[in-house]
Design a protein around this motif. Structure first.
Motif, PDB file in Angstrom:
ATOM      1  N   ASN A 176      12.551  11.028   1.172  1.00 35.87           N
ATOM      2  CA  ASN A 176      11.426  11.610   1.912  1.00 35.87           C
ATOM      3  C   ASN A 176      10.155  10.802   1.714  1.00 35.87           C
ATOM      4  OD1 ASN A 176      12.920  13.693   3.024  1.00 35.87           O
ATOM      5  ND2 ASN A 176      12.488  15.081   1.334  1.00 35.87           N
ATOM      6  N   GLU A 177       9.937  10.308   0.520  1.00 37.41           N
ATOM      7  CA  GLU A 177       8.747   9.502   0.246  1.00 37.41           C
ATOM      8  C   GLU A 177       8.816   8.160   0.985  1.00 37.41           C
ATOM      9  OE1 GLU A 177       7.585  11.064  -4.212  1.00 37.41           O
ATOM     10  OE2 GLU A 177       9.234   9.630  -3.993  1.00 37.41           O
ATOM     11  N   GLU A 211       8.000   8.795   4.577  1.00 38.20           N
ATOM     12  CA  GLU A 211       6.580   9.042   4.745  1.00 38.20           C
ATOM     13  C   GLU A 211       5.777   7.742   4.691  1.00 38.20           C
ATOM     14  OE1 GLU A 211       3.002  11.079   5.366  1.00 38.20           O
ATOM     15  OE2 GLU A 211       5.084  11.571   5.804  1.00 38.20           O
ATOM     16  N   VAL A 212       6.130   6.857   3.789  1.00 35.60           N
ATOM     17  CA  VAL A 212       5.455   5.556   3.710  1.00 35.60           C
ATOM     18  C   VAL A 212       5.698   4.765   4.997  1.00 35.60           C
ATOM     19  CG1 VAL A 212       5.440   3.326   2.521  1.00 35.60           C
ATOM     20  CG2 VAL A 212       5.454   5.440   1.193  1.00 35.60           C
ATOM     21  N   ALA A 213       6.917   4.782   5.499  1.00 34.78           N
ATOM     22  CA  ALA A 213       7.240   4.074   6.739  1.00 34.78           C
ATOM     23  C   ALA A 213       6.467   4.671   7.912  1.00 34.78           C
ATOM     24  CB  ALA A 213       8.740   4.134   7.008  1.00 34.78           C
ATOM     25  N   ARG A 214       6.343   5.992   7.970  1.00 33.18           N
ATOM     26  CA  ARG A 214       5.599   6.653   9.039  1.00 33.18           C
ATOM     27  C   ARG A 214       4.113   6.289   8.963  1.00 33.18           C
ATOM     28  NH1 ARG A 214       2.318  10.510  10.179  1.00 33.18           N
ATOM     29  NH2 ARG A 214       2.043  11.188   8.033  1.00 33.18           N
ATOM     30  N   MET A 215       3.565   6.278   7.773  1.00 30.21           N
ATOM     31  CA  MET A 215       2.157   5.913   7.609  1.00 30.21           C
ATOM     32  C   MET A 215       1.912   4.467   8.039  1.00 30.21           C
ATOM     33  SD  MET A 215       0.823   7.876   4.172  1.00 30.21           S
ATOM     34  CE  MET A 215       2.006   7.119   3.075  1.00 30.21           C
ATOM     35  N   GLN A 216       2.827   3.562   7.688  1.00 26.89           N
ATOM     36  CA  GLN A 216       2.678   2.160   8.085  1.00 26.89           C
ATOM     37  C   GLN A 216       2.752   2.021   9.601  1.00 26.89           C
ATOM     38  OE1 GLN A 216       1.872  -0.549   6.057  1.00 26.89           O
ATOM     39  NE2 GLN A 216       1.449  -1.354   8.099  1.00 26.89           N
ATOM     40  N   GLN A 217       3.626   2.780  10.238  1.00 25.65           N
ATOM     41  CA  GLN A 217       3.716   2.755  11.696  1.00 25.65           C
ATOM     42  C   GLN A 217       2.405   3.213  12.326  1.00 25.65           C
ATOM     43  OE1 GLN A 217       6.544   5.495  13.428  1.00 25.65           O
ATOM     44  NE2 GLN A 217       6.783   4.210  15.229  1.00 25.65           N
ATOM     45  N   MET A 218       1.802   4.250  11.782  1.00 23.86           N
ATOM     46  CA  MET A 218       0.528   4.744  12.304  1.00 23.86           C
ATOM     47  C   MET A 218      -0.571   3.697  12.118  1.00 23.86           C
ATOM     48  SD  MET A 218       1.297   7.649  13.531  1.00 23.86           S
ATOM     49  CE  MET A 218      -0.215   8.512  13.796  1.00 23.86           C
TER      50      MET A 218
END
Length: 64
Positions: free
Chosen positions: A7-8, A11-18
């Motif tokens: 999950n972490e 979340e890191v991958a999602r934040m980098q995409q944003m």
């Protein structure tokens, strides 16, 4: 050093995409401000600021 769980990592991958989406938007705004030609940018979706980004794009386009 502690390992990240799945999950972490997601979340890191999602934040980098944003971050990448916002960086692309800012670069496109900058290019539009410097260019005499019409510039379109890809419609960013899945961000918390889609409406705001579209309003900013239209405002800069009108006032350049």
């Amino acid at each position: 050093m502690e390992r990240l769980n799945d999950n972490e990592v997601k979340e890191v991958a999602r934040m980098q995409q944003m971050i990448d989406l916002y960086e692309g938007f800012i670069c496109a705004l900058h290019m539009m401000m410097l260019s005499e030609k019409e510039i379109n940018y890809p419609q960013f979706t899945d961000t918390n600021f889609d409406k705001e980004m579209n309003k900013i794009w239209r405002w800069v386009k009108e006032h350049k």
